[in-house]
Structures are given as C-alpha cells and as structure tokens.
Design a protein around this motif. Structure first.
Motif, PDB file in Angstrom:
ATOM      1  N   LYS A   1     -12.416  -3.032 -12.107  1.00  0.00           N
ATOM      2  CA  LYS A   1     -11.124  -3.697 -12.217  1.00  0.00           C
ATOM      3  C   LYS A   1     -10.088  -2.663 -12.659  1.00  0.00           C
ATOM      4  O   LYS A   1     -10.338  -1.836 -13.510  1.00  0.00           O
ATOM      5  CB  LYS A   1     -11.268  -4.798 -13.274  1.00  0.00           C
ATOM      6  CG  LYS A   1     -10.098  -5.717 -13.396  1.00  0.00           C
ATOM      7  CD  LYS A   1     -10.474  -6.830 -14.376  1.00  0.00           C
ATOM      8  CE  LYS A   1      -9.326  -7.173 -15.274  1.00  0.00           C
ATOM      9  NZ  LYS A   1      -9.743  -7.989 -16.410  1.00  0.00           N
ATOM     10  N   ARG A   2      -8.914  -2.731 -12.084  1.00  0.00           N
ATOM     11  CA  ARG A   2      -7.911  -1.731 -12.434  1.00  0.00           C
ATOM     12  C   ARG A   2      -6.788  -2.303 -13.263  1.00  0.00           C
ATOM     13  O   ARG A   2      -6.360  -3.429 -13.069  1.00  0.00           O
ATOM     14  CB  ARG A   2      -7.326  -1.125 -11.164  1.00  0.00           C
ATOM     15  CG  ARG A   2      -8.235  -0.122 -10.531  1.00  0.00           C
ATOM     16  CD  ARG A   2      -7.603   0.385  -9.263  1.00  0.00           C
ATOM     17  NE  ARG A   2      -8.594   1.138  -8.506  1.00  0.00           N
ATOM     18  CZ  ARG A   2      -8.866   2.418  -8.717  1.00  0.00           C
ATOM     19  NH1 ARG A   2      -8.240   3.087  -9.653  1.00  0.00           N
ATOM     20  NH2 ARG A   2      -9.765   3.031  -7.989  1.00  0.00           N
TER      21      ARG A   2
ATOM     22  N   LYS B   1      -5.965   1.153  -4.820  1.00  0.00           N
ATOM     23  CA  LYS B   1      -5.367   0.431  -5.947  1.00  0.00           C
ATOM     24  C   LYS B   1      -4.769  -0.911  -5.543  1.00  0.00           C
ATOM     25  O   LYS B   1      -4.585  -1.781  -6.374  1.00  0.00           O
ATOM     26  CB  LYS B   1      -4.275   1.295  -6.606  1.00  0.00           C
ATOM     27  CG  LYS B   1      -4.844   2.298  -7.578  1.00  0.00           C
ATOM     28  CD  LYS B   1      -3.721   3.047  -8.281  1.00  0.00           C
ATOM     29  CE  LYS B   1      -4.288   4.208  -9.079  1.00  0.00           C
ATOM     30  NZ  LYS B   1      -3.331   5.283  -9.261  1.00  0.00           N
ATOM     31  N   CYS B   2      -4.429  -1.053  -4.263  1.00  0.00           N
ATOM     32  CA  CYS B   2      -3.770  -2.286  -3.842  1.00  0.00           C
ATOM     33  C   CYS B   2      -4.768  -3.362  -3.412  1.00  0.00           C
ATOM     34  O   CYS B   2      -4.360  -4.417  -2.922  1.00  0.00           O
ATOM     35  CB  CYS B   2      -2.784  -2.000  -2.711  1.00  0.00           C
ATOM     36  SG  CYS B   2      -3.552  -1.327  -1.231  1.00  0.00           S
ATOM     37  N   GLU B   3      -6.051  -3.100  -3.618  1.00  0.00           N
ATOM     38  CA  GLU B   3      -7.072  -4.035  -3.151  1.00  0.00           C
ATOM     39  C   GLU B   3      -6.841  -5.460  -3.677  1.00  0.00           C
ATOM     40  O   GLU B   3      -6.950  -6.432  -2.919  1.00  0.00           O
ATOM     41  CB  GLU B   3      -8.434  -3.527  -3.610  1.00  0.00           C
ATOM     42  CG  GLU B   3      -9.546  -3.841  -2.632  1.00  0.00           C
ATOM     43  CD  GLU B   3     -10.869  -3.298  -3.138  1.00  0.00           C
ATOM     44  OE1 GLU B   3     -11.055  -2.077  -3.088  1.00  0.00           O
ATOM     45  OE2 GLU B   3     -11.693  -4.103  -3.595  1.00  0.00           O
ATOM     46  N   ASP B   4      -6.520  -5.564  -4.963  1.00  0.00           N
ATOM     47  CA  ASP B   4      -6.299  -6.900  -5.536  1.00  0.00           C
ATOM     48  C   ASP B   4      -5.091  -7.594  -4.899  1.00  0.00           C
ATOM     49  O   ASP B   4      -5.121  -8.781  -4.616  1.00  0.00           O
ATOM     50  CB  ASP B   4      -6.100  -6.804  -7.053  1.00  0.00           C
ATOM     51  CG  ASP B   4      -7.432  -6.549  -7.760  1.00  0.00           C
ATOM     52  OD1 ASP B   4      -8.479  -6.797  -7.121  1.00  0.00           O
ATOM     53  OD2 ASP B   4      -7.418  -6.111  -8.917  1.00  0.00           O
TER      54      ASP B   4
ATOM     55  N   CYS C   1      -6.110   5.145  -1.910  1.00  0.00           N
ATOM     56  CA  CYS C   1      -6.639   5.144  -3.275  1.00  0.00           C
ATOM     57  C   CYS C   1      -7.327   3.825  -3.618  1.00  0.00           C
ATOM     58  O   CYS C   1      -8.129   3.764  -4.531  1.00  0.00           O
ATOM     59  CB  CYS C   1      -5.522   5.417  -4.272  1.00  0.00           C
ATOM     60  SG  CYS C   1      -4.371   4.044  -4.431  1.00  0.00           S
TER      61      CYS C   1
ATOM     62  N   ARG D   1     -15.661  -0.507  -7.050  1.00  0.00           N
ATOM     63  CA  ARG D   1     -14.444  -0.184  -7.783  1.00  0.00           C
ATOM     64  C   ARG D   1     -14.289  -1.096  -8.983  1.00  0.00           C
ATOM     65  O   ARG D   1     -14.261  -2.310  -8.846  1.00  0.00           O
ATOM     66  CB  ARG D   1     -13.220  -0.359  -6.869  1.00  0.00           C
ATOM     67  CG  ARG D   1     -13.130   0.699  -5.817  1.00  0.00           C
ATOM     68  CD  ARG D   1     -11.683   0.776  -5.329  1.00  0.00           C
ATOM     69  NE  ARG D   1     -11.582   1.756  -4.276  1.00  0.00           N
ATOM     70  CZ  ARG D   1     -11.544   1.444  -2.992  1.00  0.00           C
ATOM     71  NH1 ARG D   1     -11.585   0.201  -2.617  1.00  0.00           N
ATOM     72  NH2 ARG D   1     -11.448   2.398  -2.088  1.00  0.00           N
TER      73      ARG D   1
ATOM     74  N   CYS E   1       0.859  -1.181   0.000  1.00  0.00           N
ATOM     75  CA  CYS E   1       0.000   0.000   0.000  1.00  0.00           C
ATOM     76  C   CYS E   1       0.896   1.232   0.000  1.00  0.00           C
ATOM     77  O   CYS E   1       1.564   1.518   0.989  1.00  0.00           O
ATOM     78  CB  CYS E   1      -0.907   0.001   1.232  1.00  0.00           C
ATOM     79  SG  CYS E   1      -1.760   1.565   1.505  1.00  0.00           S
TER      80      CYS E   1
ATOM     81  N   THR F   1      -3.033  -0.775 -15.189  1.00  0.00           N
ATOM     82  CA  THR F   1      -2.237   0.433 -15.387  1.00  0.00           C
ATOM     83  C   THR F   1      -2.444   0.886 -16.829  1.00  0.00           C
ATOM     84  O   THR F   1      -2.888   0.110 -17.679  1.00  0.00           O
ATOM     85  CB  THR F   1      -0.739   0.166 -15.148  1.00  0.00           C
ATOM     86  OG1 THR F   1      -0.292  -0.692 -16.190  1.00  0.00           O
ATOM     87  CG2 THR F   1      -0.504  -0.484 -13.800  1.00  0.00           C
TER      88      THR F   1
END
Lengths: 278, 393
Positions: free
Chosen positions: A198-199, A171-174, A169, A196, A134, A201
């Motif tokens: 799927k993220r 972003k580190c959820e996965d 943010c 949220r 994170c 880059t």
C-alpha cells in the motif's frame, strides 16, 4: 518474442504512406519520446470533407508502425464524419489483431486521428482537459474512463495494456482501480497477492504516525512516567526516542517492538519498522 | 533470401549461448547408459558420482577455489536467492542489504520482495551508478553499517558488460564483518577469476551463459562461511542443496568450465578484437549512435549501442529478417512499458534508451559475421529514422 500477425509484419516491414503532407489540412501529434512511442499523422481533406490523403511518421515498435500504416490506408477516402467513428478496435482488427500488451499502439492511432480531425475543425480535444492520473505516461482520467467504456476493460492490467497508464512507477494503481470501480459500477477483482505494498505519500505517512503516537501510544507511556518523541521517518523506518522512565527501562526494546511498532503497523502501514534513536 | 543469409548470426550470448559440441559429447553418456543415481551404494551409481566429482573439480579449477566450495544448483537465479537468503537467516538481527541499481532481476526482484520472502522488513541500499555505469566507492563505504547482513554486487553487468570492482568491495565488506555475494553469471568464462585470495563469500554462475545447457548453475560458498540451505531435502551436495543431481548437465557444466579456461585467452583477444571492430564500425557508420557503459572496464564480448530516435524492438525485428540475433533495452521488447532499469540508472536519455541494442559475442562468432552486421545495420537504422517524427536529416 511477440506473436505478430502476417498483416502486422507486412505493414511493419513495408509501411504505407510514410511521410508528412506539406500544408496538411489537419495534423495529429500524439505520444512522446519518453513514452517510447509517438505518431504524427497528417491528413489532406478536400472541400467536401473527404480525406484524400494521409501520411504518418512514427517512433515506436513494430505494432506502433503497423497501426499507423494501416490507419492511413483505412481513412483514405473516408469523410471526416466516418473517420471520426474509427475505433482502436477497428485498427487492431484491420491488422488481424494485436497482442493484448500492444493494444495501446492502436489507441495511439485512434488518438492521432482524432487530434488531426480536431485540428482540421479548429477544435480542442476534450481528452486533454482531464486530470492527469498516470504521471509517467501523462494519461488523463478522461482517457482512462473512455478506454474502460469503449473496450470493456475490467482490470487495472487491461487499462495499462490499452492506455499505458500504470505501466511506469505503479503509483497510480489505486486511482486506476477507483476509476474502474466508478466507471464499471461493480466490484472489481483485485489480485489475491499484491506485490506492491500500500502506498502513502511521505507527508501522509508522517502525519498519520504523529497522530497515532500522540493518541494511542503516548498516553500509556506517560502513565508509567515515560514519554516518546518522533525523531525521523526514513522510508518505512520510524526512528523514535524514548524519554523519562522509558529511557532507562531495560524493557525499552520490547516497548518499541511489541507496543509502538505493533500499534503503528496496525493503524498506519503494515510495513513500518520502529527503531530507537542511537 | 539466399542460402547464405539463412544462417543465424548469433550475437546474443549474454542471453544464452550455444552448447559446445564437446559439452554435449561429455553429457551423452549420462543421458543414456550411465543413468544411475550418484547417491546409490552400487558401482553403477558410484561411477556417476565420480563424474559429478570430476565436474566439481573442473568448475573449481576455473574459479580458483576448491571442489568442496562448489554447490550445484538449477540456475543462476537459484544461486542468487540461496546466497542472499542464507545470509539473512544467518544474521536475523541484521536487517540491511546493499546492492546496486543495475543488478539483474534475479537479485533486484529478490531485494524488492525481501519482506514477502523473509517475513521481515529489510532496508535495502541500492548504490547509484554514473553515466558510464560505474559505482561510487565512497557511497559504498558510507553505506556499510553494523546492521548490514550482506552485500550483493554483480561482477559484470548483463546489459552493458561493465565490470565492477568486486574484489575491493568484498575486502571492504570483510573488514566490517559483512558477507559478500557476487552474481558472476556474465563474468565467469569471459574474464579470469581467482577466488582463492579474495574475500568473496558467495558467487553465482549459470551454465547456459558459458556453453553448457540451461538448467544448471553453481553457488560458490567460501570455506568457513556460515550457510543455511535454501532447498532442503536429501543430503545431496553435502546437505547444502537437496534434490537429485542434474547429472548430465553438471557433467556438461564441468566440461564447459574446462573449455572456458582453455579459451580464456581467445575470449580476451580474438573475441575482444571482433567486438571492438563491430562497435567502432557501428559508431562511425551510423550517425547519432553512442556506446552505453564504460569503454574499458568492460567484458570483452559485450557492446551496448544506442541508436537515437528509433525504437529497439523495431530495430531487432528488422535485424531478424537477416537472422541477426541481439537484444534491446527498449520498453517494447520486455513487455513492460519502461526502458531498461540499467540504462535509466545510468541516466541514458530517453531518445537513446529506447533505441539501445546489445550485441554479445562468443568464441563461435566469426569476422564474416561482424562484416555482415556492419553491412546491414546502417540501412536498418536509416529506414526506421526515415519514418521517425523526431529524426531530422
């Protein structure tokens, strides 16, 4: 308003051992201003490895101050071996419990204690050597794994409550879910509806879009005497330019929406929007 | 604690406000004897319908519009959602929305989740603000496009009180054929508003911010603006919002609007003076404190002050010992782990964002209360700084 126990309120309103021991035997400095809480714990340790004094300085909310205060009371008189065994749950229990969203305050207390003991022994803490998962709160994978094991965490939300990881943010959820799965070894509940999306880059997205256009889309268009070129990717908007026969075709909008967009959504990202260059 | 300090010093009127005595008195009849349905055919219902009509007129008078342009809703959030989703349904081919980075969650979350709500992906432009919370009009102008369905910009910010140039922004949108919505929940009742000559298509307001009860709001829909309802059902509100009218609260809101009109001068003179005295007093008596938000383009009742190196929740809980009520933009008070999105958008440094306190006054505050707060705050901040590892005397 948070439901704080009487004990939390007592330690918050009348904190014990505020200050800093000069020439301390061990100092633990954790957290930061950016994170919203920070604790500097100083210990006085005698020749027999007994903690004779403990003081703290804390920037943070009521539960951070109360956790620090009760921690100093707990460790005074302990040997450093005993102190090393104090867990964040012990700190929370001494306060009669903390709201679950505030458990990270007790974790901060434990981390400061560990850091102070390591400082006294001249050791480097292994936790800091992990890989940052994170970035918002600078939490490493080792810290997350440890919290999962020690506090039997079973969801990403719980990881956030205990370590703050994932609380910024998102972003580190996965990554957190993966760590959880690896650590617990069983399937972890995922929420039914994830707000949220799927993220990916930007680079991953562009590469994947190029690949799908090349492999899945172009051959079909070329067969009909047309062609397609990727112009730009702006967030979820994919700007393309149709060439050859496609350019003058009055069905070009249908081609873009029903064919190109459908393929990209299916194979890259559900949220993509394809638009033709003006 | 002495009896004197047991009195609540309420300086959190941007969160909610006390129901005015006159408002409650006006409502009572519709919670007791006059319980008829305003849609009914008989006189017993028709009289209630008349009360709703009176309230509609009272709201319209405060906003400078006609009663037909007023639709009662359940809250500000419903009004915001209704306006924005109506615009997107009216222009399904337009897939761009312009808003700001400092909107209230009612608009912010809606824009963040548009795809889930409409089944379509929309591009959202979130206008930046500078360190005083002000917008860049050139950025706004450049963002307006043929694909823009609606612009939604708050009239005044709930956290800092900063007022936005919505009149001009609406004119610019109108020139491009774009609908304009403003969340005026914090502005209505605090600054004069006259919609008659403006190009604003939709305006949201909320009852409980101006001394009416919670659970009632208004959506102003400019005459001639295309509209698609959000809540469908019965023919209430001229078919614009289904659901039996919350009569008592609507009557209360009407009365509150009438009172707000009468007290508009007081709000902008006496309340403003108290706010200024509180603000200047705190900034001068507490070192390393700073004002968040533009000094002059601001609501008369709001002061958002950061006390560096201390944390907001801790400050609030110390204030709570003296029954002083205010809010903080710190992370810990919200249950999230990051400080207020408004302060972050303004680039307020972390040293200050976590220690921000919002005081929001009303006509019910007194000079004695300001004195009391000015007396207590410096010691509270000093005691917390004493234990802060970042504070150096």
């Amino acid at each position: 308003m948070w439901e704080y126990t009487d004990k939390v309120q007592q330690h918050f309103l009348e904190p014990q051992n505020v200050g800093e021991i000069e020439n301390a035997s061990g100092t633990g400095d954790v957290g930061s201003l950016a994170c919203g809480d920070a604790l500097k714990l100083t210990l006085q340790i005698d020749a027999n490895d007994i903690i004779t004094d403990a003081k703290f300085k804390t920037f943070g909310c009521a539960s951070a101050i109360a956790s620090s205060s009760v921690l100093t009371e707990m460790v005074k008189g302990m040997s450093i071996d005993e102190a090393a065994k104090v867990t964040n749950q012990d700190i929370a229990d001494a306060l009669g419990g903390l709201p679950k969203e505030k458990m990270h305050c007790s974790v901060m207390g434990r981390e400061a204690l560990e850091a102070a003991i390591a400082d006294y022994k001249g050791q480097i803490l292994p936790m800091a050597e992990g890989e940052i998962v994170c970035e918002c709160f600078g939490v490493t994978d080792l810290e997350v794994i440890r919290a999962i094991n020690e506090s039997s965490l079973r969801s990403v939300e719980e990881i956030t409550h205990f370590t703050k990881a994932g609380g910024g943010c998102g972003k580190c959820e996965d990554k957190l879910r993966k760590l959880l799965q690896e650590t617990v070894g069983a399937k972890v509940d995922t929420p039914l509806v994830s707000i949220r999306p799927k993220r990916m880059t930007a680079l991953q997205k562009i590469k994947k879009i190029e690949e799908v256009l090349e492999r899945e889309v172009r051959p079909g268009l070329v067969k009909d005497g047309g062609d397609i070129e990727l112009v730009d990717v702006d967030g979820d908007f994919v700007i393309v330019s149709l060439r050859g026969a496609c350019k003058s075709c009055n069905k070009s909008q249908t081609t873009i929406k029903d064919y190109v967009e459908k393929k990209l959504r299916e194979l890259v990202l559900e949220s993509l929007i394809v638009e033709e260059e003006n | 604690m002495s009896a004197d300090t047991n009195k609540v010093v309420y300086m959190d009127n941007n969160a909610t406000s006390q129901v005015a005595r006159e408002v409650l008195d006006a409502m009572m009849e519709y919670l007791t004897d006059s319980y008829g349905n305003p849609s009914s055919m008989y006189t017993f219902g028709g009289l209630v319908g008349g009360a709703v009509a009176t309230a509609r007129k009272q709201v319209a008078d405060l906003l400078g519009c006609t009663p037909e342009e007023i639709t009662f809703t359940s809250c500000g959030t419903e009004s915001d959602s209704t306006a924005i989703l109506s615009a997107l349904r009216t222009y399904p081919d337009k897939r761009h929305v312009i808003t700001t980075r400092v909107e209230h969650p009612a608009v912010k979350s809606l824009c963040d989740n548009l795809e889930i709500l409409t089944g379509q992906k929309h591009k959202v432009t979130r206008l930046k603000v500078d360190s005083e919370g002000m917008l860049d009009m050139a950025e706004y102008e450049a963002a307006l496009s043929d694909d823009t369905a609606i612009v939604s910009v708050m009239w005044a910010n709930n956290e800092t009180g900063v007022i936005y140039p919505v009149e001009e922004m609406a004119r610019m949108a109108k020139a491009r054929g774009i609908l304009f919505h403003t969340d005026a929940v914090q502005a209505v009742g605090k600054i004069p508003i006259n919609l008659k000559d403006l190009d604003i298509d939709f305006l949201s307001l909320s009852g409980h911010k101006l001394h009416a009860p919670k659970g009632v709001g208004v959506l102003y829909i400019k005459k001639g603006t295309l509209f698609v309802p959000f809540l469908t059902g019965g023919h209430q509100e001229h078919g614009r919002r289904g659901g039996t009218e919350n009569v008592a609260s609507i009557v209360g809101l009407g009365k509150a609007c009438e009172l707000a009109g009468l007290k508009m001068d007081e709000e902008n003179t006496r309340v403003r003076a108290m706010r200024d005295r509180l603000e200047e007093g705190l900034l001068s008596s507490v070192p390393k404190s700073m004002l968040n938000g533009h000094k002059t383009s601001r609501l008369p009742n709001t002061a958002n002050i950061s006390f560096e190196y201390v944390e907001g929740e801790a400050i609030l809980l110390h204030m709570n010992r003296y029954n002083i009520c205010a809010s903080s933009g710190s992370a810990c008070t919200s249950g999230s782990l990051e400080p207020s999105h408004v302060l972050r958008a303004m680039g307020v440094p972390f040293t200050a964002a976590h220690g921000s306190i919002r005081f929001s006054l009303s006509v019910y505050n007194t000079e004695e209360e300001v004195d009391f707060v000015l007396d207590k705050m410096p010691a509270i901040i000093a005691s917390l700084r004493k234990m802060s590892p970042f504070w150096q005397e």
